[in-house]
Design a protein around this motif. Structure first.
Motif, PDB file in Angstrom:
ATOM      1  N   SER A   1      -3.951  -5.493   5.962  1.00  0.00           N
ATOM      2  CA  SER A   1      -5.623  -5.546   6.106  1.00  0.00           C
ATOM      3  C   SER A   1      -6.287  -5.691   4.691  1.00  0.00           C
ATOM      4  CB  SER A   1      -5.997  -4.010   6.949  1.00  0.00           C
ATOM      5  OG  SER A   1      -5.344  -4.445   8.051  1.00  0.00           O
ATOM      6  N   PHE A   2      -5.870  -4.980   4.333  1.00  0.00           N
ATOM      7  CA  PHE A   2      -6.957  -4.630   2.628  1.00  0.00           C
ATOM      8  C   PHE A   2      -6.256  -5.333   1.275  1.00  0.00           C
ATOM      9  CE2 PHE A   2     -10.252  -2.769   4.029  1.00  0.00           C
ATOM     10  CZ  PHE A   2      -9.760  -1.569   5.057  1.00  0.00           C
ATOM     11  N   GLN A   3      -4.303  -5.498   1.523  1.00  0.00           N
ATOM     12  CA  GLN A   3      -4.049  -6.424  -0.115  1.00  0.00           C
ATOM     13  C   GLN A   3      -4.536  -7.632  -0.466  1.00  0.00           C
ATOM     14  OE1 GLN A   3       0.311  -6.046   0.960  1.00  0.00           O
ATOM     15  NE2 GLN A   3       0.452  -5.693  -1.509  1.00  0.00           N
ATOM     16  N   GLY A   4      -4.482  -7.771  -1.360  1.00  0.00           N
ATOM     17  CA  GLY A   4      -5.298  -8.721  -1.958  1.00  0.00           C
ATOM     18  C   GLY A   4      -6.867  -9.468  -2.170  1.00  0.00           C
ATOM     19  N   HIS A   5      -7.515  -8.354  -1.841  1.00  0.00           N
ATOM     20  CA  HIS A   5      -8.865  -7.488  -1.740  1.00  0.00           C
ATOM     21  C   HIS A   5      -8.787  -7.064  -3.081  1.00  0.00           C
ATOM     22  CE1 HIS A   5     -12.688  -9.052  -0.809  1.00  0.00           C
ATOM     23  NE2 HIS A   5     -13.249  -7.615  -0.367  1.00  0.00           N
ATOM     24  N   VAL A   6      -8.908  -5.837  -2.108  1.00  0.00           N
ATOM     25  CA  VAL A   6      -8.604  -4.738  -2.769  1.00  0.00           C
ATOM     26  C   VAL A   6      -7.643  -4.053  -4.386  1.00  0.00           C
ATOM     27  CG1 VAL A   6     -10.076  -3.439  -2.522  1.00  0.00           C
ATOM     28  CG2 VAL A   6      -8.276  -3.138  -1.180  1.00  0.00           C
ATOM     29  N   THR A   7      -8.228  -2.856  -5.730  1.00  0.00           N
ATOM     30  CA  THR A   7      -7.279  -2.965  -5.720  1.00  0.00           C
ATOM     31  C   THR A   7      -6.880  -1.394  -6.557  1.00  0.00           C
ATOM     32  OG1 THR A   7      -7.554  -5.600  -7.175  1.00  0.00           O
ATOM     33  CG2 THR A   7      -5.775  -3.285  -8.439  1.00  0.00           C
ATOM     34  N   MET A   8      -5.672  -1.035  -6.489  1.00  0.00           N
ATOM     35  CA  MET A   8      -5.683   0.957  -7.051  1.00  0.00           C
ATOM     36  C   MET A   8      -5.405   0.983  -8.116  1.00  0.00           C
ATOM     37  SD  MET A   8      -4.332   2.137  -3.142  1.00  0.00           S
ATOM     38  CE  MET A   8      -3.530   0.967  -2.940  1.00  0.00           C
TER      39      MET A   8
ATOM     40  N   GLY B   1     -14.529   4.455  12.540  1.00  0.00           N
ATOM     41  CA  GLY B   1     -13.048   5.141  12.179  1.00  0.00           C
ATOM     42  C   GLY B   1     -12.683   4.898  11.326  1.00  0.00           C
ATOM     43  N   LEU B   2     -11.871   5.999  10.478  1.00  0.00           N
ATOM     44  CA  LEU B   2     -11.165   5.617   9.576  1.00  0.00           C
ATOM     45  C   LEU B   2     -10.289   4.653   8.752  1.00  0.00           C
ATOM     46  CD1 LEU B   2     -10.199   9.692   9.427  1.00  0.00           C
ATOM     47  CD2 LEU B   2     -12.561   8.831   8.643  1.00  0.00           C
ATOM     48  N   GLU B   3     -10.196   3.997   8.146  1.00  0.00           N
ATOM     49  CA  GLU B   3      -8.683   2.399   8.281  1.00  0.00           C
ATOM     50  C   GLU B   3      -8.574   3.556   6.853  1.00  0.00           C
ATOM     51  OE1 GLU B   3     -10.504  -0.893   9.169  1.00  0.00           O
ATOM     52  OE2 GLU B   3     -11.954  -0.105   8.405  1.00  0.00           O
ATOM     53  N   TRP B   4      -6.448   3.162   6.723  1.00  0.00           N
ATOM     54  CA  TRP B   4      -6.144   3.229   5.740  1.00  0.00           C
ATOM     55  C   TRP B   4      -5.882   2.505   4.845  1.00  0.00           C
ATOM     56  CZ3 TRP B   4      -1.024   1.716   4.534  1.00  0.00           C
ATOM     57  CH2 TRP B   4      -0.501   2.335   3.223  1.00  0.00           C
ATOM     58  N   MET B   5      -6.466   2.454   3.425  1.00  0.00           N
ATOM     59  CA  MET B   5      -6.130   1.560   2.371  1.00  0.00           C
ATOM     60  C   MET B   5      -5.433   1.133   1.911  1.00  0.00           C
ATOM     61  SD  MET B   5     -10.357   1.329   1.732  1.00  0.00           S
ATOM     62  CE  MET B   5      -9.962  -0.297   0.498  1.00  0.00           C
ATOM     63  N   GLY B   6      -4.821   2.014   1.788  1.00  0.00           N
ATOM     64  CA  GLY B   6      -3.465   2.306   0.078  1.00  0.00           C
ATOM     65  C   GLY B   6      -3.427   3.589  -0.157  1.00  0.00           C
ATOM     66  N   MET B   7      -2.072   3.893  -0.653  1.00  0.00           N
ATOM     67  CA  MET B   7      -2.095   4.736  -1.564  1.00  0.00           C
ATOM     68  C   MET B   7      -1.639   4.781  -2.986  1.00  0.00           C
ATOM     69  SD  MET B   7      -0.141   7.771   1.203  1.00  0.00           S
ATOM     70  CE  MET B   7       0.842   6.803   1.271  1.00  0.00           C
ATOM     71  N   ILE B   8      -1.901   4.849  -4.434  1.00  0.00           N
ATOM     72  CA  ILE B   8      -1.214   4.969  -5.498  1.00  0.00           C
ATOM     73  C   ILE B   8      -0.515   5.566  -6.269  1.00  0.00           C
ATOM     74  CG2 ILE B   8      -3.775   5.209  -6.719  1.00  0.00           C
ATOM     75  CD1 ILE B   8      -2.642   2.820  -8.573  1.00  0.00           C
ATOM     76  N   TYR B   9       0.765   6.338  -6.328  1.00  0.00           N
ATOM     77  CA  TYR B   9       0.711   7.710  -7.339  1.00  0.00           C
ATOM     78  C   TYR B   9       1.262   7.485  -9.339  1.00  0.00           C
ATOM     79  CZ  TYR B   9       4.814  11.455  -8.469  1.00  0.00           C
ATOM     80  OH  TYR B   9       4.923  12.080  -8.889  1.00  0.00           O
ATOM     81  N   PRO B  10      -0.122   8.026  -9.397  1.00  0.00           N
ATOM     82  CA  PRO B  10      -0.654   7.576 -10.924  1.00  0.00           C
ATOM     83  C   PRO B  10       1.017   8.311 -11.210  1.00  0.00           C
ATOM     84  CG  PRO B  10      -1.769   9.740  -9.444  1.00  0.00           C
ATOM     85  CD  PRO B  10      -0.544   9.170  -8.215  1.00  0.00           C
ATOM     86  N   GLY B  11       1.574   8.857 -11.424  1.00  0.00           N
ATOM     87  CA  GLY B  11       3.053   9.086 -11.987  1.00  0.00           C
ATOM     88  C   GLY B  11       3.288   7.907 -12.745  1.00  0.00           C
TER      89      GLY B  11
END
Lengths: 119, 111
Positions: free
Chosen positions: A63-70, A44-54
């Protein structure tokens, strides 16, 4: 026309680094959150995170913090997802998606990037 | 945090009506809006319901959403089923820290 165009498939070895991209067009990039969603093959789908480009404000799943960077590059309307050390368990399809303005839903999705991590 | 639980699969015949449930594990289902996405095989997801019951432009009115506080669940109902509705459906909501959560997904078979 709003479009999110993601970079091509990747095959990497465990421990390698990776940066995948999501180029936005057809709207003001800095005004909408960009989210990342993982989908392991057959799962299934897993939400990793979001970033506000502004302002590069981020919300990351524990679950993903610290392993990937947005990241974002406003000058070229592109969002990135970056790993410094991949694991085999990172093998998945990764989607970027635009958060609808003033809502808590994704209204446009990229085509997805398949990342395979294998020795 | 909380989980959203969906049935693994449902099936129904063309022309009939099917309802897919999405139950929130803790906290009130009414406290945060629920969205629904359709994902056809080999394709990216698309939003079919947002804010519990709103349909994005272009989504047919055969698709409807609701919430039920008594069962702490949300539902997606598809009436007049068509073979093109065969897909995986995911519910999604969020918590106070604006962390989003997807349900496990339901595979709809139209046979």
């Amino acid at each position: 026309e709003v479009q999110l165009v993601q970079s091509g498939p990747e095959v990497k070895k465990p421990g390698e680094s990776l940066k995948i991209s999501c180029k936005a067009s057809g709207y003001t990039f800095t005004n909408y959150w960009i989210g990342w969603v993982r989908q392991v093959p057959g799962k299934g789908l897993e939400w990793m995170g979001m970033i506000y480009p502004g302002d590069s404000d981020t919300r990351a799943s524990p679950s993903f913090q610290g392993h990937v960077t947005m990241l974002v590059d406003k000058s070229i309307s592109t969002a990135y997802l970056q790993w410094s050390s991949l694991k085999a368990s990172d093998t998945a399809m990764y989607y970027c998606a635009r958060r609808a303005f003033g809502e808590d839903s994704f209204d446009y999705w990229g085509q997805g990037i398949l990342v395979i991590v294998s020795s | 945090n909380f989980m959203l639980t969906q049935p693994h699969s449902v099936s129904e015949s063309p022309g009939k009506t099917v309802t897919i449930s999405c139950t929130r594990s803790n906290g009130s289902i009414a406290s945060n809006f629920v969205q629904w996405y359709q994902q056809r095989p080999g394709s990216s997801p698309t939003n079919v319901i947002y804010e519990n019951r709103q349909r994005p432009s272009g989504v047919p009115d055969r698709f409807s959403g609701s919430i039920d506080s008594s069962s702490n669940s949300a539902s997606l109902t598809i009436s007049g089923l068509k073979t093109e509705d065969e897909a995986d459906y995911y519910c999604q909501s969020y918590n106070r820290r604006n962390h989003w959560v997807f349900g496990g997904g339901t595979q709809l078979t139209v046979l």
